[in-house]
Each structure stands twice: as structure tokens, then as C-alpha cells.
Design a protein around this motif. Sequence first.
Motif, PDB file in Angstrom:
ATOM      1  N   ARG A  53       2.701   6.620  -1.076  1.00  0.00           N
ATOM      2  CA  ARG A  53       3.000   5.211  -0.786  1.00  0.00           C
ATOM      3  C   ARG A  53       1.772   4.382  -1.128  1.00  0.00           C
ATOM      4  NH1 ARG A  53       0.516   2.969   3.523  1.00  0.00           N
ATOM      5  NH2 ARG A  53      -0.408   4.331   5.106  1.00  0.00           N
ATOM      6  N   TRP A  54       2.019   3.143  -1.505  1.00  0.00           N
ATOM      7  CA  TRP A  54       0.927   2.235  -1.828  1.00  0.00           C
ATOM      8  C   TRP A  54       0.377   1.625  -0.553  1.00  0.00           C
ATOM      9  CZ3 TRP A  54      -1.512   1.972  -6.313  1.00  0.00           C
ATOM     10  CH2 TRP A  54      -0.866   2.423  -7.458  1.00  0.00           C
ATOM     11  N   SER A  55      -0.935   1.519  -0.491  1.00  0.00           N
ATOM     12  CA  SER A  55      -1.603   0.922   0.666  1.00  0.00           C
ATOM     13  C   SER A  55      -2.659  -0.059   0.172  1.00  0.00           C
ATOM     14  CB  SER A  55      -2.260   1.999   1.534  1.00  0.00           C
ATOM     15  OG  SER A  55      -3.012   1.430   2.588  1.00  0.00           O
ATOM     16  N   ASP A  56      -2.683  -1.247   0.774  1.00  0.00           N
ATOM     17  CA  ASP A  56      -3.676  -2.271   0.442  1.00  0.00           C
ATOM     18  C   ASP A  56      -4.668  -2.414   1.591  1.00  0.00           C
ATOM     19  OD1 ASP A  56      -2.668  -3.237  -2.130  1.00  0.00           O
ATOM     20  OD2 ASP A  56      -0.918  -3.878  -0.969  1.00  0.00           O
ATOM     21  N   ALA A  57      -5.951  -2.492   1.246  1.00  0.00           N
ATOM     22  CA  ALA A  57      -6.991  -2.638   2.269  1.00  0.00           C
ATOM     23  C   ALA A  57      -6.889  -4.012   2.929  1.00  0.00           C
ATOM     24  CB  ALA A  57      -8.371  -2.453   1.653  1.00  0.00           C
ATOM     25  N   GLU A  58      -7.230  -4.055   4.224  1.00  0.00           N
ATOM     26  CA  GLU A  58      -7.198  -5.286   5.000  1.00  0.00           C
ATOM     27  C   GLU A  58      -8.548  -5.462   5.697  1.00  0.00           C
ATOM     28  OE1 GLU A  58      -3.933  -5.386   7.705  1.00  0.00           O
ATOM     29  OE2 GLU A  58      -2.629  -4.263   6.351  1.00  0.00           O
ATOM     30  N   GLN A 283     -13.457  -3.844   4.694  1.00  0.00           N
ATOM     31  CA  GLN A 283     -12.136  -3.576   4.142  1.00  0.00           C
ATOM     32  C   GLN A 283     -11.732  -2.153   4.508  1.00  0.00           C
ATOM     33  OE1 GLN A 283     -10.070  -5.795   2.390  1.00  0.00           O
ATOM     34  NE2 GLN A 283     -11.607  -7.237   3.189  1.00  0.00           N
ATOM     35  N   ALA A 284     -10.558  -2.000   5.087  1.00  0.00           N
ATOM     36  CA  ALA A 284     -10.133  -0.685   5.568  1.00  0.00           C
ATOM     37  C   ALA A 284      -8.626  -0.530   5.406  1.00  0.00           C
ATOM     38  CB  ALA A 284     -10.537  -0.505   7.031  1.00  0.00           C
ATOM     39  N   HIS A 285      -8.181   0.710   5.422  1.00  0.00           N
ATOM     40  CA  HIS A 285      -6.750   1.050   5.350  1.00  0.00           C
ATOM     41  C   HIS A 285      -6.323   1.643   6.689  1.00  0.00           C
ATOM     42  CE1 HIS A 285      -6.155   0.750   0.874  1.00  0.00           C
ATOM     43  NE2 HIS A 285      -7.478   0.833   0.925  1.00  0.00           N
ATOM     44  N   ARG A 286      -5.107   1.325   7.099  1.00  0.00           N
ATOM     45  CA  ARG A 286      -4.543   1.937   8.301  1.00  0.00           C
ATOM     46  C   ARG A 286      -3.586   3.031   7.864  1.00  0.00           C
ATOM     47  NH1 ARG A 286      -4.471   1.333  13.590  1.00  0.00           N
ATOM     48  NH2 ARG A 286      -2.618   1.823  14.811  1.00  0.00           N
ATOM     49  N   ILE A 287      -3.867   4.246   8.265  1.00  0.00           N
ATOM     50  CA  ILE A 287      -3.070   5.401   7.846  1.00  0.00           C
ATOM     51  C   ILE A 287      -2.757   6.279   9.049  1.00  0.00           C
ATOM     52  CG2 ILE A 287      -4.166   5.416   5.560  1.00  0.00           C
ATOM     53  CD1 ILE A 287      -5.792   7.863   6.534  1.00  0.00           C
ATOM     54  N   SER A 288      -1.856   7.227   8.805  1.00  0.00           N
ATOM     55  CA  SER A 288      -1.575   8.222   9.834  1.00  0.00           C
ATOM     56  C   SER A 288      -2.702   9.255   9.851  1.00  0.00           C
ATOM     57  CB  SER A 288      -0.248   8.923   9.546  1.00  0.00           C
ATOM     58  OG  SER A 288      -0.101  10.068  10.378  1.00  0.00           O
ATOM     59  N   PRO A 289      -3.167   9.665  11.027  1.00  0.00           N
ATOM     60  CA  PRO A 289      -4.224  10.690  11.074  1.00  0.00           C
ATOM     61  C   PRO A 289      -3.814  11.991  10.396  1.00  0.00           C
ATOM     62  CG  PRO A 289      -3.999   9.605  13.207  1.00  0.00           C
ATOM     63  CD  PRO A 289      -2.848   9.148  12.375  1.00  0.00           C
ATOM     64  N   ALA A 290      -2.493  12.216  10.250  1.00  0.00           N
ATOM     65  CA  ALA A 290      -2.022  13.450   9.613  1.00  0.00           C
ATOM     66  C   ALA A 290      -2.371  13.492   8.133  1.00  0.00           C
ATOM     67  CB  ALA A 290      -0.509  13.589   9.794  1.00  0.00           C
ATOM     68  N   PRO A 332     -10.157   2.914  -2.346  1.00  0.00           N
ATOM     69  CA  PRO A 332     -10.120   1.717  -3.188  1.00  0.00           C
ATOM     70  C   PRO A 332      -9.340   0.596  -2.497  1.00  0.00           C
ATOM     71  CG  PRO A 332      -9.546   3.677  -4.443  1.00  0.00           C
ATOM     72  CD  PRO A 332      -9.584   4.097  -3.009  1.00  0.00           C
ATOM     73  N   GLN A 333      -9.482  -0.623  -3.028  1.00  0.00           N
ATOM     74  CA  GLN A 333      -8.793  -1.771  -2.444  1.00  0.00           C
ATOM     75  C   GLN A 333      -7.285  -1.550  -2.393  1.00  0.00           C
ATOM     76  OE1 GLN A 333     -10.156  -4.415  -1.064  1.00  0.00           O
ATOM     77  NE2 GLN A 333      -8.237  -5.515  -0.646  1.00  0.00           N
ATOM     78  N   ARG A 334      -6.738  -0.952  -3.441  1.00  0.00           N
ATOM     79  CA  ARG A 334      -5.323  -0.594  -3.487  1.00  0.00           C
ATOM     80  C   ARG A 334      -5.231   0.870  -3.875  1.00  0.00           C
ATOM     81  NH1 ARG A 334      -0.224  -2.561  -3.641  1.00  0.00           N
ATOM     82  NH2 ARG A 334       1.260  -1.747  -5.185  1.00  0.00           N
ATOM     83  N   ALA A 335      -4.535   1.648  -3.086  1.00  0.00           N
ATOM     84  CA  ALA A 335      -4.498   3.097  -3.309  1.00  0.00           C
ATOM     85  C   ALA A 335      -3.092   3.629  -3.094  1.00  0.00           C
ATOM     86  CB  ALA A 335      -5.472   3.807  -2.368  1.00  0.00           C
ATOM     87  N   GLN A 336      -2.713   4.603  -3.953  1.00  0.00           N
ATOM     88  CA  GLN A 336      -1.435   5.294  -3.813  1.00  0.00           C
ATOM     89  C   GLN A 336      -1.704   6.601  -3.051  1.00  0.00           C
ATOM     90  OE1 GLN A 336       2.461   6.230  -6.632  1.00  0.00           O
ATOM     91  NE2 GLN A 336       0.446   6.255  -7.553  1.00  0.00           N
ATOM     92  N   ILE A 337      -1.507   6.551  -1.749  1.00  0.00           N
ATOM     93  CA  ILE A 337      -1.880   7.668  -0.876  1.00  0.00           C
ATOM     94  C   ILE A 337      -0.761   8.710  -0.839  1.00  0.00           C
ATOM     95  CG2 ILE A 337      -2.541   8.297   1.469  1.00  0.00           C
ATOM     96  CD1 ILE A 337      -3.578   5.459   1.850  1.00  0.00           C
TER      97      ILE A 337
END
Length: 358
Positions: A53-58, A283-290, A332-337
Motif C-alpha cells: 500500500r502507498w503511504s505518505d509521510a506526515e 516527517q513520519a509514517h504511521r504503520i502497523s507494528p506488524a 521516503p516521503q512517499r513509499a509503497q510499503i
Amino acid sequence: MFKKLSFSPVVIAVLLSLALIFWLFSGDNYSAKADAPAEQQLPVIELSRVEARWSDAEPYQAKQIAQGQVLPWRTVSIKSQQAGTVEALLKQQGDTVKQGDKLLRLSDESRTALLAQAQANLKLRKSELESARTLGKSKFLSATELTRLESEMAKAEAELQTARLAVIQTEPVAPFNGVVDRRHIEVGDLIQTGTELMQLVQIDQLKVTAQIPQQHISALKLGQNVTLRLLEGRELSGTLSFISYAADTATRSFYIEVTVANPDLLRIAGGSATVEVQLAPVQAHRISPALLSLDTSGHLGVSVVDEQQQVVFYPVAILSADNDGAWVSGLPQRAQIITQGAGFVRAGDKVLVAGAKP
């Protein structure tokens, strides 16, 4: 003339069989030479499929959290500097005092009389010295005698200062604005020099101390805003006012102090509080710890798919985490995690992202 040859049916059958076998082998050999060999097919390599999924830093308001101790801004134990009997308590426990306010009064014990005697003695020495200096000008007094009288004069001045101080010390005063937090004596108590009389605290301003791990100390700057959370749930605001220059050798952590205004004189000194230092936004990404994993070197990070459809492992730092997710920096600022299948691929592998065109 010629003899007719004759063959038995068995011989004829054997000859025909040999001729047929020769014809068959000669045909296969010709076909093998005439037909080119078929082109060999290389095995098809199937790419691993992953979900992403794509994630953008906030912008994330980073915080440094530690457990701290709330202390009075100043505290002092008022001790007796003279022996005597407590004659009066001028301030009680809980009373607010100003700098210079008298706290109690001790018995005089002839100190006033000794002060008067010292004053008279000094007056006498001054008179003697003035007369001697007049005689000295007329050569009727030796220099040695003049020096002796000057010494007596200095001694009399010192005795006067001692006597005056002894009288002053029978009425101890507050060294700063504060509150009488404890009283250890009663009227009529006989005390000695060094006896603890009262404890005075200044709580209109508080000091909160904490220890910060060495790996986080570089993010702290003097003047940063600090939020204090008390056990009861109340929040206070303060300012980072001191950072030690050397770490504690036992814990490898740095001592800090936070200045907090307490105009309402809240009774919180001596308690504990959670210290949250407000750091600069990152700038950070919010993700699941998994989604966090370790690489072969033991670094914590996240696997992403780059523009070339290759797996890239980015080491990250966890800024905060709770049951709903974690904020991490380092991507990165935009990442496909990669959300599914990261455990079956390695950095550098080319993959197919489910739902994307190969």
C-alpha cells in the motif's frame, strides 16, 4: 550348363529381414541430418507476489518521554545558630513568608548586655587611639604603643560585630519568599546550636528533574516546551532549563531540569510526573507494528517496493507506538510499503505487486 541355385524359405526370410532393418536405419539417419534440432526452451522464472500500500509521510510532533520528580524550586532547613529557649513562634506551619520575615524568637541569654558592653569598649578604644595619634605627632608616643592601640581597636570592632550578630541570630529570618512547610520546635524548648527549627520551601515555581537516555540527548535543546502529566491526570507546562554536560556513569543517562510556574501553590512538590519534551516536528509514517522486521544485521526497518519493482529495506526509528499503530521515521516521503509477503522476499528481489500490472 549352369546349375540352378535354390534357397530354402528360411534363408529367404532372414535376408528380407536384414534388408528391411537396413532400410529403416538408413531412413532415420537421413531424417536426423536433414531436420534441424528444435530450439531449447529456457525455464520461466516466476516473480514473487506481494501486497503493498502507498503511504505518505506526515508532520509528526516528536516527543521525548521520561519519568520525573517534582521538587520545590528551593528548600532550606532553618537551624539554630545560637543556644537558648524558644520564647515565641512568629510563623506557623503553612504560613506564607517573605524574605526577611522573622520566624521565631529565642531567649536573650544576656546577648543584648554583651552587645552594649562591646559598643562601650569600642568607643573607649577609639578615644584612646585618637589621643595616641595626637601624642604621636608630638613625638611623645612610640610607634610600638600606637600599633598596640590600633590592634586593640580592631579587636573591639570584631567583638562588636560578634555581639551584634549573636543578638540578630536570636530571631531567625526567612532567606527567601516561601512557605513554612514543617516546624520542629515548640515554645519553651531548650535548643542548642545546630538544632533544626523549621523547613522552608519555595513552591510558586517548581523544578522537575528527570534522566534522559544517552541516545536521545542530542534531540534536546534548552528552552524547549515541556508538558508534565501528574498521576491524577492534571497537565502543567514548563520549559527545559538545564541539561547536564556529562552522563551518569552508572545509568549512562543525562540529568535534566524543567522549570514550571506554580502560581496557585499546588501541593504537588515531592510527587512524580511524566515529562514530555516537545521536539521539532519530523516527517513520519504511521504503520502497523506488524510491518516492522529485522535485517541480517539486526537493524529494525520496513520493506518497500521501489520504482523498479525491487524490494528495498529501510532502517527506521520508532517515534511512538500504541495499540493502534506506530509512527516511524526513515522512510521516503512517499513509499509503497509491503503489507503481505515481506517475509518471503529479500532486499534486491524483483517482485510483482498484487493488483499492479507486471
